[in-house]
Write an enzyme that holds these catalytic residues in place. Sequence first.
Site, PDB file in Angstrom:
ATOM      1  CG  HIS A 152      -9.084   0.414  -0.981  1.00 12.82           C
ATOM      2  ND1 HIS A 152      -8.529   0.210   0.270  1.00 12.82           N
ATOM      3  CD2 HIS A 152     -10.435   0.349  -0.783  1.00 12.82           C
ATOM      4  CE1 HIS A 152      -9.483   0.035   1.165  1.00 12.82           C
ATOM      5  NE2 HIS A 152     -10.653   0.125   0.559  1.00 12.82           N
ATOM      6  N   GLY A 194       1.143  -2.095   4.051  1.00 16.71           N
ATOM      7  CA  GLY A 194       1.716  -0.743   4.002  1.00 16.71           C
ATOM      8  C   GLY A 194       2.927  -0.626   4.901  1.00 16.71           C
ATOM      9  CG  MET A 196     -11.742  -2.600   4.507  1.00 15.86           C
ATOM     10  SD  MET A 196     -10.204  -2.142   3.684  1.00 15.86           S
ATOM     11  CE  MET A 196      -9.277  -1.356   4.998  1.00 15.86           C
ATOM     12  CG  MET A 228     -11.192   3.460   1.611  1.00 10.89           C
ATOM     13  SD  MET A 228      -9.649   3.352   2.539  1.00 10.89           S
ATOM     14  CE  MET A 228      -8.494   3.474   1.177  1.00 10.89           C
ATOM     15  CB  SER A 230      -0.895   0.012   1.235  1.00  9.90           C
ATOM     16  OG  SER A 230      -1.395   1.330   1.411  1.00  9.90           O
ATOM     17  CG  MET A 242      -8.210   7.392   2.019  1.00 11.32           C
ATOM     18  SD  MET A 242      -7.487   7.338   3.676  1.00 11.32           S
ATOM     19  CE  MET A 242      -6.600   5.769   3.585  1.00 11.32           C
ATOM     20  CG  ASP A 283      -6.209  -2.603   2.727  1.00 14.33           C
ATOM     21  OD1 ASP A 283      -5.142  -2.372   3.309  1.00 14.33           O
ATOM     22  OD2 ASP A 283      -6.815  -1.765   2.019  1.00 14.33           O
ATOM     23  N   GLY A 284      -4.976  -4.211   5.831  1.00 18.34           N
ATOM     24  CA  GLY A 284      -4.874  -3.601   7.155  1.00 18.34           C
ATOM     25  C   GLY A 284      -4.190  -4.500   8.166  1.00 18.34           C
ATOM     26  N   GLY A 285      -3.066  -4.028   8.671  1.00 21.09           N
ATOM     27  CA  GLY A 285      -2.375  -4.747   9.745  1.00 21.09           C
ATOM     28  C   GLY A 285      -1.661  -6.014   9.322  1.00 21.09           C
ATOM     29  N   GLY A 320      -8.993   4.089   6.596  1.00 21.63           N
ATOM     30  CA  GLY A 320      -8.653   5.491   6.848  1.00 21.63           C
ATOM     31  C   GLY A 320      -7.184   5.740   7.111  1.00 21.63           C
ATOM     32  CG  PHE A 321      -5.845   6.877   9.782  1.00 21.23           C
ATOM     33  CD1 PHE A 321      -5.234   8.095   9.500  1.00 21.23           C
ATOM     34  CD2 PHE A 321      -7.184   6.879  10.179  1.00 21.23           C
ATOM     35  CE1 PHE A 321      -5.934   9.291   9.616  1.00 21.23           C
ATOM     36  CE2 PHE A 321      -7.899   8.066  10.298  1.00 21.23           C
ATOM     37  CZ  PHE A 321      -7.272   9.285  10.018  1.00 21.23           C
ATOM     38  N   GLY A 322      -3.048   3.928   7.829  1.00 23.31           N
ATOM     39  CA  GLY A 322      -2.120   2.801   7.901  1.00 23.31           C
ATOM     40  C   GLY A 322      -1.691   2.586   9.339  1.00 23.31           C
ATOM     41  N   GLY A 323      -0.995   1.495   9.574  1.00 24.31           N
ATOM     42  CA  GLY A 323      -0.381   1.269  10.879  1.00 24.31           C
ATOM     43  C   GLY A 323      -1.307   0.808  11.993  1.00 24.31           C
ATOM     44  CG  ASP A 366      -5.000   2.602   0.471  1.00 22.72           C
ATOM     45  OD1 ASP A 366      -5.953   1.820   0.339  1.00 22.72           O
ATOM     46  OD2 ASP A 366      -3.884   2.257   0.914  1.00 22.72           O
ATOM     47  CG  HIS A 379      -3.765  -1.452  -1.965  1.00 24.87           C
ATOM     48  ND1 HIS A 379      -4.905  -2.167  -2.312  1.00 24.87           N
ATOM     49  CD2 HIS A 379      -4.132  -0.645  -0.938  1.00 24.87           C
ATOM     50  CE1 HIS A 379      -5.902  -1.811  -1.519  1.00 24.87           C
ATOM     51  NE2 HIS A 379      -5.466  -0.882  -0.678  1.00 24.87           N
TER      52      HIS A 379
HETATM   53  C1  DX5 Z   1      -6.362   1.678   5.199  1.00 25.99           C
HETATM   54  C2  DX5 Z   1      -5.822   1.378   3.821  1.00 25.99           C
HETATM   55  C3  DX5 Z   1      -4.736   0.394   3.828  1.00 25.99           C
HETATM   56  C4  DX5 Z   1      -3.524   0.786   4.639  1.00 25.99           C
HETATM   57  C5  DX5 Z   1      -2.851  -0.447   5.137  1.00 25.99           C
HETATM   58  O1  DX5 Z   1      -7.514   2.419   5.093  1.00 25.99           O
HETATM   59  O2  DX5 Z   1      -6.858   0.901   3.001  1.00 25.99           O
HETATM   60  O3  DX5 Z   1      -4.377   0.050   2.498  1.00 25.99           O
HETATM   61  O4  DX5 Z   1      -2.606   1.557   3.927  1.00 25.99           O
HETATM   62  O5  DX5 Z   1      -1.768  -0.079   5.936  1.00 25.99           O
HETATM   63  P1  DX5 Z   1      -1.101  -1.093   6.962  1.00 25.99           P
HETATM   64  O6  DX5 Z   1      -0.566  -2.248   6.164  1.00 25.99           O
HETATM   65  O7  DX5 Z   1      -0.034  -0.271   7.589  1.00 25.99           O
HETATM   66  O8  DX5 Z   1      -2.171  -1.504   7.922  1.00 25.99           O
HETATM   67 ZN    ZN Z   2      -6.398  -0.037   1.021  1.00 27.13          ZN
END
Ligand code: DX5
Ligand code: ZN
Length: 216
Positions: free
Chosen positions: A64, A195, A135, A66, A6, A35, A173-175, A140-143, A33, A31
């Site tokens: 993706h 990501g 999901m 959002m 991502s 938003m 997607d996520g974590g 909304g956010f990475g990490g 994102d 990927h």
């Molecule tokens: C979150 C995004 C993800 C995000 C994943 O809304 O859709 O693609 O970047 O980030 P990580 O891998 O850090 O959870």
């Molecule tokens: Zn995503």
Amino acid sequence: MLIAPSLLSCDFSVFRDEIVRIDQGGADIMHLDVMDGHFVPNLTFGAPVIKKLRKATEKPFDVHLMISEPHRYINDFADAGADIISFHTESDSDIDETLKLIEARGIKPALAIKPGTAPQVVLPYLDRLYMVLVMTVEPGFGGQSFMPDMMEKVTFLKAEIEKRGLSTLIEVDGGIAKDTIAVAAKAGVDICVAGTAVFGAPDAKEAITELRGLCE
Ligand code: DX5
Ligand code: ZN
């Protein structure tokens, strides 16, 4: 397992170079994102940025969305060179109409579901989908931390896909990281977005190779 880094966690001051770096590092899919600060409480980039980046790699662009009204922007993302477009079932757009817009442009359609959404909502459309995006964090956010409970949805969807004899892929997607990717693989996931696990690592190539290896 296909690995889709991502770009949300890349260094945006050198966005193009980051794509080249993960391409050379063995990324299968890019990927991206998108938003809108409305569907999710964060803003990123849109179709003009993606269009400028399209020439940086030949790898597929997995966009993706959002955003609250994806149907309004499908043609823009198609013109920008998207290969896969995911939009959320929770958006304000009509699902069937939006899928039709994607299909009309010859792009691979995908439906995305947030952690609170039941997987049953995608069933009426499953035969038309290239992919379902489950999901594993609130978008909304990475990490953020991986939600293992979401694997029940993966198992459910995988069984339905097999029952119908479809080739629909499942993406999470996520974590996704070294300590979570094996759980996703075991549940039947085909594509893992990552990501922080890729861009937070000192060497992207090593990180991608290691993540993939953990699925075997
Ligand atoms: C979150 C995004 C993800 C995000 C994943 O809304 O859709 O693609 O970047 O980030 P990580 O891998 O850090 O959870
Ligand atoms: Zn995503």
